[in-house]
Design a protein around this motif. Structure first.
Motif, mmCIF file in Angstrom:
data_model
loop_
_atom_site.group_PDB
_atom_site.id
_atom_site.type_symbol
_atom_site.label_atom_id
_atom_site.label_comp_id
_atom_site.label_asym_id
_atom_site.label_seq_id
_atom_site.Cartn_x
_atom_site.Cartn_y
_atom_site.Cartn_z
ATOM 1 N N PRO A 383 37.045 -11.069 21.282
ATOM 2 C CA PRO A 383 35.616 -11.388 21.245
ATOM 3 C C PRO A 383 35.045 -11.791 22.597
ATOM 4 O O PRO A 383 33.912 -11.447 22.923
ATOM 5 N N PHE A 431 34.501 -1.393 18.999
ATOM 6 C CA PHE A 431 34.671 -2.468 18.009
ATOM 7 C C PHE A 431 33.904 -2.277 16.706
ATOM 8 O O PHE A 431 33.907 -3.181 15.866
ATOM 9 N N ALA A 435 33.937 -4.596 12.230
ATOM 10 C CA ALA A 435 32.861 -5.223 11.447
ATOM 11 C C ALA A 435 33.240 -5.387 9.981
ATOM 12 O O ALA A 435 32.467 -5.941 9.198
ATOM 13 N N ASN A 443 40.693 -9.881 12.129
ATOM 14 C CA ASN A 443 39.389 -9.893 12.812
ATOM 15 C C ASN A 443 38.354 -10.683 12.018
ATOM 16 O O ASN A 443 38.339 -10.670 10.785
ATOM 17 N N GLU A 445 34.947 -10.518 10.858
ATOM 18 C CA GLU A 445 33.937 -9.475 10.730
ATOM 19 C C GLU A 445 32.540 -9.972 11.069
ATOM 20 O O GLU A 445 31.700 -9.210 11.560
ATOM 21 N N TYR A 448 31.732 -9.559 14.776
ATOM 22 C CA TYR A 448 31.475 -8.173 15.173
ATOM 23 C C TYR A 448 30.166 -7.653 14.577
ATOM 24 O O TYR A 448 29.477 -6.846 15.203
ATOM 25 N N CYS A 486 31.263 2.096 9.945
ATOM 26 C CA CYS A 486 32.330 1.099 9.900
ATOM 27 C C CYS A 486 33.232 1.451 8.724
ATOM 28 O O CYS A 486 32.770 1.523 7.581
#
Length: 683
Positions: A383, A431, A435, A443, A445, A448, A486
């Motif tokens: 990030p 990236f 998401a 991750n 989400e 993102y 996504c």
């Protein structure tokens, strides 16, 4: 045929193309008040209420930008994917961003030959090299989609670095990821494929040119999910430099309390000494980079959190000293000077006019706006890379391009402008897939999703550049080649941009060679392979008489195609048990979609089912993804000649743009045009 028609509705037209910009997210953010400039265009212009442009296939950059420019489908214009199929080598793709591969006339040639001053700005679909000798035509790059000059002016790769008093030894680790992978848009090193005579000549090219088509072949086998596009593009590495911090020693001009460390450039061959300096309050707050300790003045002085572009320095490139420039950010500096982090963009050649026609345009832009700035290709997995590096670099680039186009418009340099920006698609490959949360990725989400929103807000600021030109009687069209999805699920390796091995091997069509111990090699066994999947949705049969190593008899081809189609429909994702292929067609049947009908496409053409899609490329153009993402392009038209505040129910197609702009500008439609005028939105 006459080039010029009698009645033009507009004398000033700009196409504001934004790669990967899609209507679903745009409308959501617009309705939330986060994209006021887009809303102003909609209120003053004409579009569908959902902002959708019905895209063509494949949903990937070069063929769709070519379709927008020519009004022709891929099976007519001949640009079939990000990479075209090699005519002889079944497992090999060749570079498709070459205007000489396009079989359809682009609209910009029509405008230029009709006497209109025409600019094609970084349009990654059959724009370079220029294919008209008209002096009215100017072209900037188009050899790759990521950033102006990235493919030809890059002379040193991107770096991140750290300096710390606890580090004992200077360490430099060069990047180890391949550049120019067939999976994505990061293409460099094209200067070796472009001859100087051709690049400066305009027209169709000189004898000295080595065609990009012939110079850039890719034979890459994707063997596992760890090698797919999401993994490779999400993990592009950069140079890393870790340096000790010590008390300054041996300098011609250094304060007594200064500290020193080293930055390494030029692929590890050039060292630049640096000073860490205090302010009046005794806090270390800046870094000065020097050519050597003997110099009295630094190359540049950096402050924490300040994006510093156009840092000029001598770069050792291919054993020659070249004047280059790059952007640098001091990401973090502790007040006691004991630790710091920095980022350096790739470096470009100052004399980077290789893909500018005429070359004088490069000099004019460099002097009045600035040389093309660099983007970052660092991994979006972290990030902090997004917030500290990727977004600031994109902000600066978007402002630079907006200023370039505004300068050219305000100075009335051009009547017609075809422009392209790659900010959305650029970060999409880095990236977008993050998401949605996956446990094995770990991750967040929401972070993102917020980053995606920031990119759309950035795009809205870019669009705001052009709003004032509505009052100056410009016609403005906002559009794109495709959107970005996504993913809903982890994807089986079946539709990568190169050869996708696992599923086709599982189905028994692709066979790999083995060593003496029975271990599989990264090499296809053509004596046993009946078919391969290549270029995201194309399956080629290894046919006798057509392919040099063919084993399938021509009389068995039709039945084998049917078996492949049946197996694709029956294949189930091992994680979810769901079908992964939504549509599979024989080549002859795919003509209804604007693909197929010739050997430039696979014997079987297929599309992954909704939810099992790459970011783009392997889906039908109507698909949706997680977080309200979609692969549809966007379309909004405003200004002179267009209705104001008007919604149409018509399905506007990508092939419709070229004939509509031709009628708007009072010229004939391109020769191979297959679209129709969007008369519903015209005044």
């Amino acid at each position: 045929m006459s080039t010029q028609m009698q009645n033009a509705s507009s004398d000033k037209i700009i196409v504001v193309g934004i790669d990967g910009f899609e209507p679903s997210l745009a409308k959501k953010f617009m309705d939330q008040g986060k994209m006021p400039n887009l809303k102003a265009f909609v209120e003053q212009g004409a579009c569908r209420e959902d902002l959708v442009l019905l895209g063509g296939v494949p949903t990937v950059t070069p063929p769709m930008w070519t379709t927008l420019a020519t009004g022709a489908y891929p099976n007519t214009h001949g640009i079939t994917a990000f990479f075209n199929q090699h005519p002889d080598k079944l497992d090999t793709a060749v570079y498709a961003l070459d205007s000489r591969s396009c079989k359809a006339e682009p609209l910009w040639n029509v405008f230029a030959e009709a006497g209109k001053q025409t600019l094609v700005w970084h349009w990654p679909g059959s724009s370079w090299p220029p294919t008209s000798s008209s002096p009215n035509l100017s072209v900037v790059d188009g050899t790759q989609p990521t950033a102006v000059n990235m493919g030809t002016a890059l002379i040193d790769w991107e770096s991140i670095g750290m300096a710390d008093e606890r580090i004992e030894k200077l360490i430099f680790s060069p990047y180890n990821a391949p550049r120019g992978n067939v999976n994505g848009c990061v293409i460099t090193g094209l200067e070796d494929s472009i001859g100087a005579e051709d690049a400066s000549s305009g027209g169709n090219g000189g004898e000295s040119l080595k065609a990009i088509l012939n110079g850039k072949e890719f034979t890459t086998l994707v063997m596992s999910e760890e090698e797919n596009e999401i993994s490779t593009l999400g993990n592009i590495t950069v140079n890393v430099c870790n340096s000790p911090i010590k008390a300054a020693h041996g300098w011609a001009n250094a304060p007594a309390d200064a500290k020193e460390f080293t930055i390494i450039t030029s692929a590890g061959f050039v060292h630049r000494p640096c000073l860490i300096l205090k302010n009046q309050d005794g806090i270390y707050d800046r870094v000065a980079i020097y050519k050597s300790k003997k110099e009295l003045e630094p190359i540049v002085t950096l402050q924490e959190g300040v994006y510093t572009p156009y840092v000029k320095d001598e770069i050792l490139h291919e054993e020659e000293k070249v004047q280059g420039y790059r952007s640098i950010s001091l990401l973090e500096l502790r007040e006691d000077g004991s630790y710091l982090r920095y980022w350096m963009s790739s470096a470009y050649n100052v004399e980077g006019d290789l893909v500018w026609h005429p070359k004088s345009l490069y000099r004019e832009i460099a002097e009045n706006v600035g040389m093309p700035p660099q983007l970052s290709t660092i991994t979006g997995k972290k990030p902090e890379n997004i917030t500290e590096i990727i977004l600031p670099a994109l902000d600066y680039y978007c402002d630079w391009q907006a200023n370039c186009l505004r300068y050219l418009m305000e100075n009335e340099k051009y009547d017609i402008i075809f422009s392209h920006l790659h900010n959305v698609d650029d970060v999409g490959h880095m990236f977008w897939h993050f998401a949605k949360h996956f446990d094995d990725w770990g991750n967040d989400e929401h972070f993102y999703q917020d980053a995606i929103e920031k990119i759309y807000i950035q795009t809205d600021r870019y669009l705001g550049t052009f709003l004032p030109f509505l009052e100056k009687e410009w016609s403005i069209v906002i559009t794109s080649d495709h959107g970005l999805i996504c993913e809903e699920h982890h994807l089986p390796v079946l539709t990568e941009g190169c050869v996708s091995v696992p599923v086709m091997k599982e189905l028994g069509y692709t066979v790999l060679k083995t060593d003496e111990n029975g271990n599989e090699l990264r090499e296809i066994d053509w004596e046993k392979t009946r078919a391969i999947a290549i270029r995201a949705g194309n399956i080629y049969i290894n046919l006798k008489g057509r392919n040099p190593q063919g084993i399938v008899e021509p009389e068995d081809k039709y039945e084998l195609e049917g078996q492949i189609i049946s197996d694709l429909y029956n294949y189930r994702d091992p994680r979810t048990g769901k079908r992964v292929v939504s549509l599979a067609l024989r080549n002859k049947d795919a003509v209804i979609l604007g693909v197929g009908g010739n050997e430039e496409f696979g014997d079987v053409i297929f599309f992954m089912d909704e939810g099992f899609n790459l970011i783009h490329m392997d889906s039908l153009p109507t698909y949706m993804g997680y977080f309200d993402t979609s692969v549809s392009p966007i379309f909004v038209a405003a200004g002179k000649g267009f209705k104001k505040g008007y919604y149409t129910n018509r399905h506007i197609r990508q092939v419709d743009l070229a004939p509509t702009l031709a009628v708007l500008g009072g010229v004939r439609v391109p020769a191979q045009n297959e679209g129709s005028v969007i008369h519903q939105i015209l005044e």
